[in-house]
Design a protein around this motif. Structure first.
Motif, PDB file in Angstrom:
ATOM      1  N   GLN A 119       0.714   8.016  -6.537  1.00  0.00           N
ATOM      2  CA  GLN A 119       0.257   8.033  -8.119  1.00  0.00           C
ATOM      3  C   GLN A 119       0.026   6.508  -8.456  1.00  0.00           C
ATOM      4  OE1 GLN A 119       3.252   9.876 -10.730  1.00  0.00           O
ATOM      5  NE2 GLN A 119       2.494  11.827 -10.115  1.00  0.00           N
ATOM      6  N   GLY A 120      -0.703   5.893  -7.435  1.00  0.00           N
ATOM      7  CA  GLY A 120      -1.175   4.391  -7.680  1.00  0.00           C
ATOM      8  C   GLY A 120      -0.180   3.585  -7.598  1.00  0.00           C
ATOM      9  N   LYS A 121       1.134   3.865  -6.943  1.00  0.00           N
ATOM     10  CA  LYS A 121       2.017   2.711  -6.645  1.00  0.00           C
ATOM     11  C   LYS A 121       1.778   1.918  -5.438  1.00  0.00           C
ATOM     12  CE  LYS A 121       5.625   4.923  -9.570  1.00  0.00           C
ATOM     13  NZ  LYS A 121       6.997   5.478  -9.667  1.00  0.00           N
ATOM     14  N   GLY A 122       0.942   2.684  -4.447  1.00  0.00           N
ATOM     15  CA  GLY A 122       0.889   2.156  -3.152  1.00  0.00           C
ATOM     16  C   GLY A 122      -0.431   2.440  -2.672  1.00  0.00           C
ATOM     17  N   LEU A 141      -2.790   0.943   7.312  1.00  0.00           N
ATOM     18  CA  LEU A 141      -1.403   0.260   6.940  1.00  0.00           C
ATOM     19  C   LEU A 141      -1.042   0.971   5.614  1.00  0.00           C
ATOM     20  CD1 LEU A 141      -2.741  -2.092   8.908  1.00  0.00           C
ATOM     21  CD2 LEU A 141      -1.943  -3.611   7.166  1.00  0.00           C
ATOM     22  N   GLU A 142       0.090   1.482   5.315  1.00  0.00           N
ATOM     23  CA  GLU A 142       0.506   1.801   4.014  1.00  0.00           C
ATOM     24  C   GLU A 142       1.282   0.580   3.444  1.00  0.00           C
ATOM     25  OE1 GLU A 142       3.271   5.167   2.293  1.00  0.00           O
ATOM     26  OE2 GLU A 142       1.934   5.802   3.919  1.00  0.00           O
ATOM     27  N   MET A 143       0.689   0.335   2.040  1.00  0.00           N
ATOM     28  CA  MET A 143       1.248  -0.867   1.290  1.00  0.00           C
ATOM     29  C   MET A 143       1.818  -0.733   0.104  1.00  0.00           C
ATOM     30  SD  MET A 143      -1.890  -3.537   2.485  1.00  0.00           S
ATOM     31  CE  MET A 143      -0.835  -5.023   2.190  1.00  0.00           C
ATOM     32  N   ASP A 144       3.001  -1.261  -0.387  1.00  0.00           N
ATOM     33  CA  ASP A 144       3.582  -0.931  -1.569  1.00  0.00           C
ATOM     34  C   ASP A 144       2.705  -1.955  -2.570  1.00  0.00           C
ATOM     35  OD1 ASP A 144       5.055   1.221  -0.904  1.00  0.00           O
ATOM     36  OD2 ASP A 144       6.671  -0.347  -0.197  1.00  0.00           O
ATOM     37  N   LEU A 145       2.502  -1.544  -3.646  1.00  0.00           N
ATOM     38  CA  LEU A 145       1.741  -2.589  -4.723  1.00  0.00           C
ATOM     39  C   LEU A 145       2.867  -3.219  -5.623  1.00  0.00           C
ATOM     40  CD1 LEU A 145      -1.595  -0.722  -5.433  1.00  0.00           C
ATOM     41  CD2 LEU A 145      -1.132  -2.554  -3.744  1.00  0.00           C
ATOM     42  N   LYS A 146       3.831  -2.628  -5.771  1.00  0.00           N
ATOM     43  CA  LYS A 146       4.768  -2.714  -6.718  1.00  0.00           C
ATOM     44  C   LYS A 146       6.388  -2.850  -6.269  1.00  0.00           C
ATOM     45  CE  LYS A 146       2.291  -1.137 -10.811  1.00  0.00           C
ATOM     46  NZ  LYS A 146       2.075  -0.461 -12.250  1.00  0.00           N
ATOM     47  N   PRO A 147       7.136  -3.543  -6.709  1.00  0.00           N
ATOM     48  CA  PRO A 147       7.218  -5.005  -7.575  1.00  0.00           C
ATOM     49  C   PRO A 147       6.236  -6.073  -7.002  1.00  0.00           C
ATOM     50  CG  PRO A 147       9.121  -5.127  -6.744  1.00  0.00           C
ATOM     51  CD  PRO A 147       8.660  -3.991  -6.182  1.00  0.00           C
ATOM     52  N   THR A 148       6.158  -6.026  -5.541  1.00  0.00           N
ATOM     53  CA  THR A 148       5.236  -7.064  -4.741  1.00  0.00           C
ATOM     54  C   THR A 148       4.492  -6.140  -3.852  1.00  0.00           C
ATOM     55  OG1 THR A 148       7.120  -7.651  -3.059  1.00  0.00           O
ATOM     56  CG2 THR A 148       6.752  -9.027  -5.353  1.00  0.00           C
ATOM     57  N   VAL A 149       3.291  -6.907  -3.530  1.00  0.00           N
ATOM     58  CA  VAL A 149       2.689  -6.520  -2.360  1.00  0.00           C
ATOM     59  C   VAL A 149       3.488  -6.496  -0.937  1.00  0.00           C
ATOM     60  CG1 VAL A 149       0.288  -6.207  -1.154  1.00  0.00           C
ATOM     61  CG2 VAL A 149       0.330  -6.654  -3.456  1.00  0.00           C
ATOM     62  N   ARG A 150       3.496  -5.521  -0.299  1.00  0.00           N
ATOM     63  CA  ARG A 150       4.169  -5.470   1.217  1.00  0.00           C
ATOM     64  C   ARG A 150       3.834  -4.399   2.226  1.00  0.00           C
ATOM     65  NH1 ARG A 150       8.742  -2.706   2.252  1.00  0.00           N
ATOM     66  NH2 ARG A 150       9.419  -0.977   0.773  1.00  0.00           N
ATOM     67  N   ILE A 151       3.879  -4.396   3.077  1.00  0.00           N
ATOM     68  CA  ILE A 151       3.392  -3.497   4.152  1.00  0.00           C
ATOM     69  C   ILE A 151       4.816  -2.507   4.451  1.00  0.00           C
ATOM     70  CG2 ILE A 151       2.740  -2.897   6.499  1.00  0.00           C
ATOM     71  CD1 ILE A 151       1.280  -5.934   6.577  1.00  0.00           C
ATOM     72  N   SER A 152       4.613  -1.211   4.242  1.00  0.00           N
ATOM     73  CA  SER A 152       5.578  -0.365   4.330  1.00  0.00           C
ATOM     74  C   SER A 152       5.642   0.339   5.750  1.00  0.00           C
ATOM     75  CB  SER A 152       5.705   0.631   3.262  1.00  0.00           C
ATOM     76  OG  SER A 152       4.542   1.310   3.110  1.00  0.00           O
ATOM     77  N   ARG A 153       4.690   0.822   6.074  1.00  0.00           N
ATOM     78  CA  ARG A 153       4.326   1.744   7.257  1.00  0.00           C
ATOM     79  C   ARG A 153       2.763   1.030   7.839  1.00  0.00           C
ATOM     80  NH1 ARG A 153       5.423   7.778   6.972  1.00  0.00           N
ATOM     81  NH2 ARG A 153       3.567   7.574   5.305  1.00  0.00           N
TER      82      ARG A 153
END
Length: 289
Positions: A119-122, A141-153
């Motif tokens: 739902q837009g969080k990544g 690349l699956e990336m988290d956008l919140k709280p900071t941008v980071r590579i999750s998988r």
């Protein structure tokens, strides 16, 4: 008498000049009125067009909000008559503007396929690799956008320095500072890998003595037809963002051969041309089997 005559002539000329001016100004009056009327009509048409565009824009804005809610929450649109031709037309127009926005975003992010997740969080970024017009593996690349941008998988090969690229980037402010160099690494790897495959397929007489998983080192053995001399050729791809080697070295029993003008040209050829194409040239010239 002469003064009176002169005065009479001047007064007569003044009268004729006044009549001429009157004839010139009279036809211009209706022309000016027609010009102003035409301008007023054009302005009214422009006003009506702007009103229609504003109304259409308001309808499209409402439809876009409704379509976005349906995409994220899977809710039905409210207040729409499904059988109305006008509503169907407006829905198509809204979809058209939505696709235009997506194409613009696709261009802004450099052609990467990006899909929202959670739902837009990544986001999930897909990066296709290609070489000489042929597409190969696609990496994600699956990336988290919140709280900071980071590579999750991700499924990027472990020999690609993804962590270093992430540290060197400014992806918190601009994600392309990571995606662009990563794409260079992945496409260069795909290109070197394809070159190695083509060497094995096209040059059966050339033996691949050594290579690594990153295809950043390639050692080949040629045979010079005249002297039946074996030549060991080492290609070093120290710049992993390129498909061409940064260093080419020849070794053979004939110590003078690597430094000969002819083989110096071949060294330059191998550094400027993909290896499988350079070998075709060398074979046509009769320097390798």
């Amino acid at each position: 008498m002469e003064g009176a005559f002169t005065k009479g002539v001047l007064s007569h000329l003044s009268l004729l000049e006044a009549k001429a001016r009157s004839r010139k100004t009279q036809p211009q009056q209706p022309s000016r009125v027609r010009e102003l009327k035409a301008k007023a009509e054009a302005l009214m048409r422009q006003r009506d067009q702007l009103r229609a565009e504003m109304e259409t824009h308001q309808h499209l804005k409402k439809l876009r909000v409704s379509m976005d809610k349906r995409c994220t929450q899977e809710e039905d649109e409210e207040g729409m008559d499904e059988d109305s031709e006008d509503s169907n037309l407006l829905r198509l127009m809204a979809r058209h503007t939505q696709l235009k926005d997506l194409l613009h975003a696709y261009d802004v992010i450099g052609g990467y396929n990006i899909v929202k997740t959670r739902q837009g969080k990544g986001v999930c970024v897909s990066m296709a690799t290609a070489y000489e017009g042929v597409y190969f593996e696609t990496y994600n690349l699956e990336m988290d956008l919140k709280p900071t941008v980071r590579i999750s998988r991700h499924n990027v090969p472990p020999f690609i320095p993804l962590n270093n690229l992430a540290e060197q980037s400014n992806m918190q402010a601009e994600i392309r500072t990571l995606l662009d160099p990563l794409s260079q690494h992945l496409n260069a790897f795909a290109g070197r890998k394809q070159q190695l495959k083509l060497v094995k397929e096209l040059h059966k007489s050339v033996e691949v003595m050594e290579s690594n998983v990153l295809c950043s080192l390639l050692v080949l053995m040629f045979t010079v037809p005249r002297e039946k001399t074996a030549v060991l050729c080492s290609l070093d791809y120290s710049d992993c963002t390129r498909c061409l080697p940064t260093r080419v070295h020849f070794e053979c029993d004939d110590k003078e051969l690597p430094d000969s003008p002819e083989w110096k040209k071949y060294r330059s050829l191998l550094m400027e041309t993909p290896v499988h194409k350079a070998l075709i040239t060398m074979r046509k010239m009769g320097n390798i089997l």
